[in-house]
Design a protein around this motif. Structure first.
Motif, PDB file in Angstrom:
ATOM      1  N   GLY A  88      34.067  88.669  39.907  1.00  0.00           N
ATOM      2  CA  GLY A  88      34.789  87.609  39.218  1.00  0.00           C
ATOM      3  C   GLY A  88      34.769  86.308  39.991  1.00  0.00           C
ATOM      4  N   GLU A  89      34.951  86.382  41.312  1.00  0.00           N
ATOM      5  CA  GLU A  89      34.944  85.187  42.153  1.00  0.00           C
ATOM      6  C   GLU A  89      33.577  84.507  42.138  1.00  0.00           C
ATOM      7  OE1 GLU A  89      36.073  86.790  45.879  1.00  0.00           O
ATOM      8  OE2 GLU A  89      38.212  87.001  45.358  1.00  0.00           O
ATOM      9  N   GLN A  90      32.510  85.301  41.957  1.00  0.00           N
ATOM     10  CA  GLN A  90      31.155  84.743  41.950  1.00  0.00           C
ATOM     11  C   GLN A  90      30.700  84.307  40.564  1.00  0.00           C
ATOM     12  OE1 GLN A  90      28.321  87.126  44.481  1.00  0.00           O
ATOM     13  NE2 GLN A  90      30.146  88.350  44.880  1.00  0.00           N
ATOM     14  N   GLY A  91      31.579  84.480  39.572  1.00  0.00           N
ATOM     15  CA  GLY A  91      31.248  84.035  38.222  1.00  0.00           C
ATOM     16  C   GLY A  91      30.180  84.860  37.532  1.00  0.00           C
ATOM     17  N   ILE A  92      30.086  86.132  37.907  1.00  0.00           N
ATOM     18  CA  ILE A  92      29.085  87.006  37.303  1.00  0.00           C
ATOM     19  C   ILE A  92      29.516  87.386  35.891  1.00  0.00           C
ATOM     20  CG2 ILE A  92      27.863  89.201  37.516  1.00  0.00           C
ATOM     21  CD1 ILE A  92      27.206  87.171  39.703  1.00  0.00           C
ATOM     22  N   GLU A  93      28.572  87.327  34.951  1.00  0.00           N
ATOM     23  CA  GLU A  93      28.827  87.770  33.584  1.00  0.00           C
ATOM     24  C   GLU A  93      28.150  89.113  33.354  1.00  0.00           C
ATOM     25  OE1 GLU A  93      27.760  84.873  30.723  1.00  0.00           O
ATOM     26  OE2 GLU A  93      29.084  83.321  31.543  1.00  0.00           O
TER      27      GLU A  93
END
Length: 279
Positions: A88-93
């Motif tokens: 989530g912190e790395q913005g992974i989808e």
């Protein structure tokens, strides 16, 4: 616990091999897929990501993110939570997650809470393995390796397979994959009177195993034992060639296919699940 995002697949595999190989059959998808990419058997997809979770310096969980799904290993609940936080912190989808039923469900619930998306169970699966072929009855017909001339019909079957498994047509061209499996000697057919009636392939080898996949028989040829004979022959030949066991995934809700594989000699390793995330 800390989460590491690896810049290279080879380094990731070195890091997580030991814990994954403690339960080799359960982790055959992760290990086999990584091995295929590193060997060049399958093209590495754009955006492939590799993560590991560590506790006191020791790896306790692993994950690969592909364009289709995230694949996770068994791991403690705390490791699942840390992985979710890190992604989530790395913005992974993520389009979805595949893994053992417990790990996949824990991740899906946590990711839904974090991302605000809805987690939907797409399929309950059963991972099975076979160490000895019990099925000795052969249906009429002959077993052989698939050939270039089979590409058109096997591509058509691959499209039908995708529709049956995923509920929709594939969004990419399936012929290159069919052709690649045939060229590598990994695709096999059952043939009756010159007509191909069933297909099964192998892939994702690990140290001790290989996976049987893409098992398909067109509807008009079903119920005659062709798939059973084809899979039994593929499995037996792989075991005879030195594999300690063969793996395959089944739809847990399909009693017919599960009964067929049980006759051959396949036994349950664990429950598996495929979750998808929707807005």
């Amino acid at each position: 616990m800390n989460v590491v995002r690896h810049s290279g697949l080879e380094r990731w595999l070195e890091e997580v091999s030991e814990p994954l190989y403690r339960h080799e059959a359960e982790h055959s998808l992760l290990l086999g897929l990584a091995g295929e990419y590193l060997a060049g058997s399958d093209p590495i997809p754009e955006g492939l990501g590799a993560w590991s979770v560590h506790d006191r310096g020791q790896p306790v969980g692993a994950a690969l993110v592909t364009p289709n799904n995230m694949i996770i290993s068994r791991m403690p609940d705390e490791a699942v939570h840390r992985l979710i936080e890190s992604l989530g912190e790395q913005g992974i989808e993520l389009p979805g997650v595949v893994g053992s039923a417990e790990a996949a469900a824990a991740f899906a619930k946590g990711w839904a809470n974090t991302s605000g998306r809805t987690a939907v169970l797409r399929m309950s699966q059963c991972l099975q393995s076979c160490r000895n072929v019990a099925w000795r009855h052969r249906s009429p017909g002959v077993f052989r390796a698939a050939e270039a001339a089979d590409i058109p019909v096997l591509t058509e079957w691959a499209r039908a397979f995708e529709c049956e498994v995923h509920g929709e047509e594939a969004k990419h061209d399936l012929e290159p994959g069919v052709r690649r499996r045939i060229e590598k000697g990994r695709s096999f057919v059952w043939e009756v009177a010159g007509i191909v009636v069933s297909n099964a392939s192998i892939g994702r080898p690990t140290r001790s195993s290989i996976t049987v996949n893409f098992v398909y028989t067109p509807s008009e040829q079903r119920g005659r034992g062709f798939a059973t004979s084809c899979v039994a022959e593929v499995t037996g030949r792989q075991l005879h060639a030195g594999r300690r066991f063969c793996c395959l995934y089944t739809d847990a809700s399909n009693p017919i296919s599960n009964a067929v594989y049980s006759k051959i000699g396949y036994r349950k390793v664990c429950d598996s699940a495929w979750w998808v995330f929707k807005d």
